[in-house]
Design a protein around this motif. Structure first.
Motif, short mmCIF file in Angstrom:
data_model
loop_
_atom_site.label_atom_id
_atom_site.label_comp_id
_atom_site.label_asym_id
_atom_site.label_seq_id
_atom_site.Cartn_x
_atom_site.Cartn_y
_atom_site.Cartn_z
N VAL A 34 2.38 10.77 -1.08
CA VAL A 34 0.95 10.70 -1.39
C VAL A 34 0.08 11.10 -0.21
CG1 VAL A 34 1.26 8.93 -3.16
CG2 VAL A 34 0.88 8.23 -0.77
N LEU A 35 0.65 11.18 0.99
CA LEU A 35 -0.15 11.54 2.16
C LEU A 35 0.72 12.16 3.24
CD1 LEU A 35 -2.91 11.37 3.71
CD2 LEU A 35 -2.12 9.15 4.58
N THR A 36 0.23 13.25 3.82
CA THR A 36 0.89 13.88 4.96
C THR A 36 -0.17 14.24 5.99
OG1 THR A 36 2.63 14.83 3.58
CG2 THR A 36 2.32 15.80 5.75
N VAL A 37 0.05 13.82 7.23
CA VAL A 37 -0.89 14.10 8.31
C VAL A 37 -0.10 14.71 9.47
CG1 VAL A 37 -2.56 13.16 9.94
CG2 VAL A 37 -2.39 12.18 7.65
N GLU A 38 -0.53 15.88 9.93
CA GLU A 38 0.09 16.53 11.07
C GLU A 38 -0.94 16.71 12.18
OE1 GLU A 38 1.87 20.16 9.90
OE2 GLU A 38 3.22 19.25 8.44
N THR A 39 -0.53 16.42 13.41
CA THR A 39 -1.43 16.58 14.55
C THR A 39 -0.70 17.26 15.70
OG1 THR A 39 -0.88 14.38 15.45
CG2 THR A 39 -2.77 14.53 13.98
N ARG A 40 -1.48 17.90 16.56
CA ARG A 40 -0.94 18.53 17.78
C ARG A 40 -1.96 18.35 18.86
NH1 ARG A 40 1.58 24.41 17.31
NH2 ARG A 40 2.94 23.16 15.96
N LEU A 41 -1.58 17.64 19.96
CA LEU A 41 -2.52 17.31 21.01
C LEU A 41 -1.98 17.74 22.36
CD1 LEU A 41 -3.38 13.64 19.94
CD2 LEU A 41 -4.82 15.66 19.60
N PRO A 42 -2.79 18.38 23.17
CA PRO A 42 -2.37 18.68 24.55
C PRO A 42 -2.52 17.41 25.39
CG PRO A 42 -4.57 19.54 24.16
CD PRO A 42 -4.11 19.01 22.84
N ILE A 43 -1.58 17.16 26.29
CA ILE A 43 -1.63 16.00 27.18
C ILE A 43 -1.45 16.49 28.61
CG2 ILE A 43 -0.52 13.83 27.82
CD1 ILE A 43 0.26 13.45 24.95
N GLU A 44 -2.47 16.28 29.40
CA GLU A 44 -2.42 16.73 30.80
C GLU A 44 -1.62 15.76 31.65
OE1 GLU A 44 -3.42 19.59 31.76
OE2 GLU A 44 -4.33 20.13 29.84
N PRO A 94 0.83 -1.22 0.00
CA PRO A 94 0.00 0.00 0.00
C PRO A 94 0.85 1.26 0.00
CG PRO A 94 0.04 -1.00 2.18
CD PRO A 94 0.73 -1.96 1.26
N PHE A 95 2.12 1.11 0.37
CA PHE A 95 3.05 2.25 0.34
C PHE A 95 4.47 1.72 0.21
CE2 PHE A 95 2.25 1.17 4.79
CZ PHE A 95 3.53 0.98 5.28
N ASP A 96 5.36 2.56 -0.30
CA ASP A 96 6.78 2.19 -0.38
C ASP A 96 7.51 2.51 0.91
OD1 ASP A 96 6.49 1.35 -3.01
OD2 ASP A 96 6.96 3.33 -3.84
N GLN A 97 7.07 3.57 1.58
CA GLN A 97 7.73 3.98 2.81
C GLN A 97 6.77 4.81 3.65
OE1 GLN A 97 10.71 7.40 3.43
NE2 GLN A 97 12.04 5.65 3.03
N LEU A 98 6.79 4.56 4.96
CA LEU A 98 6.02 5.37 5.91
C LEU A 98 7.00 5.97 6.90
CD1 LEU A 98 2.67 4.57 7.64
CD2 LEU A 98 4.61 5.30 9.02
N HIS A 99 6.93 7.28 7.03
CA HIS A 99 7.85 7.99 7.92
C HIS A 99 7.03 8.79 8.94
CE1 HIS A 99 11.63 9.93 9.08
NE2 HIS A 99 10.93 11.04 9.20
N GLN A 117 3.26 16.50 19.40
CA GLN A 117 3.18 16.86 17.98
C GLN A 117 3.60 15.66 17.15
OE1 GLN A 117 4.83 20.80 16.90
NE2 GLN A 117 5.29 21.03 19.07
N SER A 118 2.89 15.39 16.09
CA SER A 118 3.23 14.25 15.23
C SER A 118 3.07 14.62 13.77
CB SER A 118 2.36 13.03 15.56
OG SER A 118 1.01 13.27 15.19
N GLU A 119 3.81 13.91 12.96
CA GLU A 119 3.72 14.08 11.50
C GLU A 119 3.93 12.72 10.86
OE1 GLU A 119 5.55 17.40 8.83
OE2 GLU A 119 6.95 15.70 8.84
N VAL A 120 3.05 12.36 9.94
CA VAL A 120 3.14 11.09 9.22
C VAL A 120 3.20 11.40 7.73
CG1 VAL A 120 2.02 8.89 8.69
CG2 VAL A 120 1.86 9.85 11.01
N ARG A 121 4.21 10.84 7.07
CA ARG A 121 4.35 11.00 5.62
C ARG A 121 4.40 9.63 4.96
NH1 ARG A 121 6.03 16.16 4.02
NH2 ARG A 121 6.54 17.55 5.77
N VAL A 122 3.62 9.46 3.89
CA VAL A 122 3.56 8.20 3.16
C VAL A 122 4.04 8.43 1.73
CG1 VAL A 122 2.07 6.32 2.34
CG2 VAL A 122 1.63 7.39 4.57
N ARG A 123 4.96 7.57 1.27
CA ARG A 123 5.48 7.66 -0.09
C ARG A 123 5.08 6.42 -0.88
NH1 ARG A 123 9.11 11.53 -1.19
NH2 ARG A 123 9.89 10.34 -2.97
N GLN A 124 4.72 6.64 -2.14
CA GLN A 124 4.36 5.57 -3.06
C GLN A 124 4.81 5.97 -4.45
OE1 GLN A 124 4.02 2.56 -3.92
NE2 GLN A 124 2.01 2.04 -3.07
N ALA A 125 5.46 5.05 -5.14
CA ALA A 125 5.95 5.31 -6.50
C ALA A 125 6.83 6.56 -6.54
CB ALA A 125 4.79 5.44 -7.48
#
Length: 220
Positions: free
Chosen positions: A210-220, A182-187, A198-206
């Motif tokens: 093909v996909l980048t997701v960034e999130t930021r969550l407070p944690i008590e 489904p992907f060549d590499q997930l970083h 804070q998180s960032e997910v990048r997916v590479r294909q061919a």
């Protein structure tokens, strides 16, 4: 008193016993204490089963302010996967401070490295690096989803006070060549600091992203 003896040698061997909650098939320990140099030399071997065992050889030295452990040999067999230290390992304790000189374990092209220090209140440059880890092997040790196959590499850095640590993690996955891809590499990168993740997910294909997701969550 152990420290009052000029020379002391001990041998311990046990079969079908239990260490804590872990059953052990065979345990052997040889130790020699030399009072003249304040050093305890130890050789140990433990076998839990055919696929899980370990052996180590090293020495503990006493200094004016603490102790130092040097392991000249370390071999750990997990799920029929043998990891061997490629260089001597040094762990020193001075008061409440604990420092690990780089621990390097290798199995074929897989590698694990750990180093850093903790002074009782703060983490000091704790680093964990893993390269080319076979996820089929890792599945024997930790539960992983079926689709997580192939190879992985990660780097972790931990610093700051115990009450408010700063953690950074970088993870890369490569699917196995024979599985549907489904992907060549997930970083993925994760950073935890000041009660925020804070998180960032990048997916590479061919060869393209093909996909980048960034999130930021407070944690008590």
């Amino acid at each position: 008193q152990l420290g009052a003896q000029p020379h002391l040698t001990a041998h311990l061997e046990m079969h079908k016993t239990q260490v804590g909650k872990v059953p052990v098939e065979h345990l052997a320990l040889d130790a020699t204490y030399e009072n003249a140099v304040r050093q305890l030399q130890v050789t140990a071997a433990v076998v839990q089963s055919a696929g899980y065992s370990a052996k180590a050889r090293g020495a503990v030295s006493w200094t004016a302010t603490g102790q130092q452990l040097t392991l000249d040999e370390l071999v750990i067999r997990l799920a029929e996967h043998s990891w061997r230290a490629v260089a001597p390992i040094e762990v020193s304790r001075d008061g409440q401070a604990l420092r690990l000189t780089r621990l390097r374990l290798a199995h074929a092209d897989e590698a694990l490295e750990l180093s850093g220090a903790f002074d009782g209140a703060r983490f000091q440059d704790v680093r964990l690096h893993a390269g080319q880890i076979d996820l089929t092997f890792l599945r024997h040790l930790v539960p992983l989803p079926d689709f997580v196959q192939g190879r992985a590499a990660w780097q972790m850095h931990l610093s700051g006070p115990l009450a408010a640590p700063v953690l950074a993690l970088e993870l890369t996955l490569w699917p196995a060549p024979q599985q549907p891809r489904p992907f060549d590499q997930l970083h993925m990168t994760l950073v935890y600091a000041q009660q925020q993740l804070q998180s960032e997910v990048r997916v590479r294909q061919a060869n393209r992203e093909v996909l980048t997701v960034e999130t930021r969550l407070p944690i008590e």
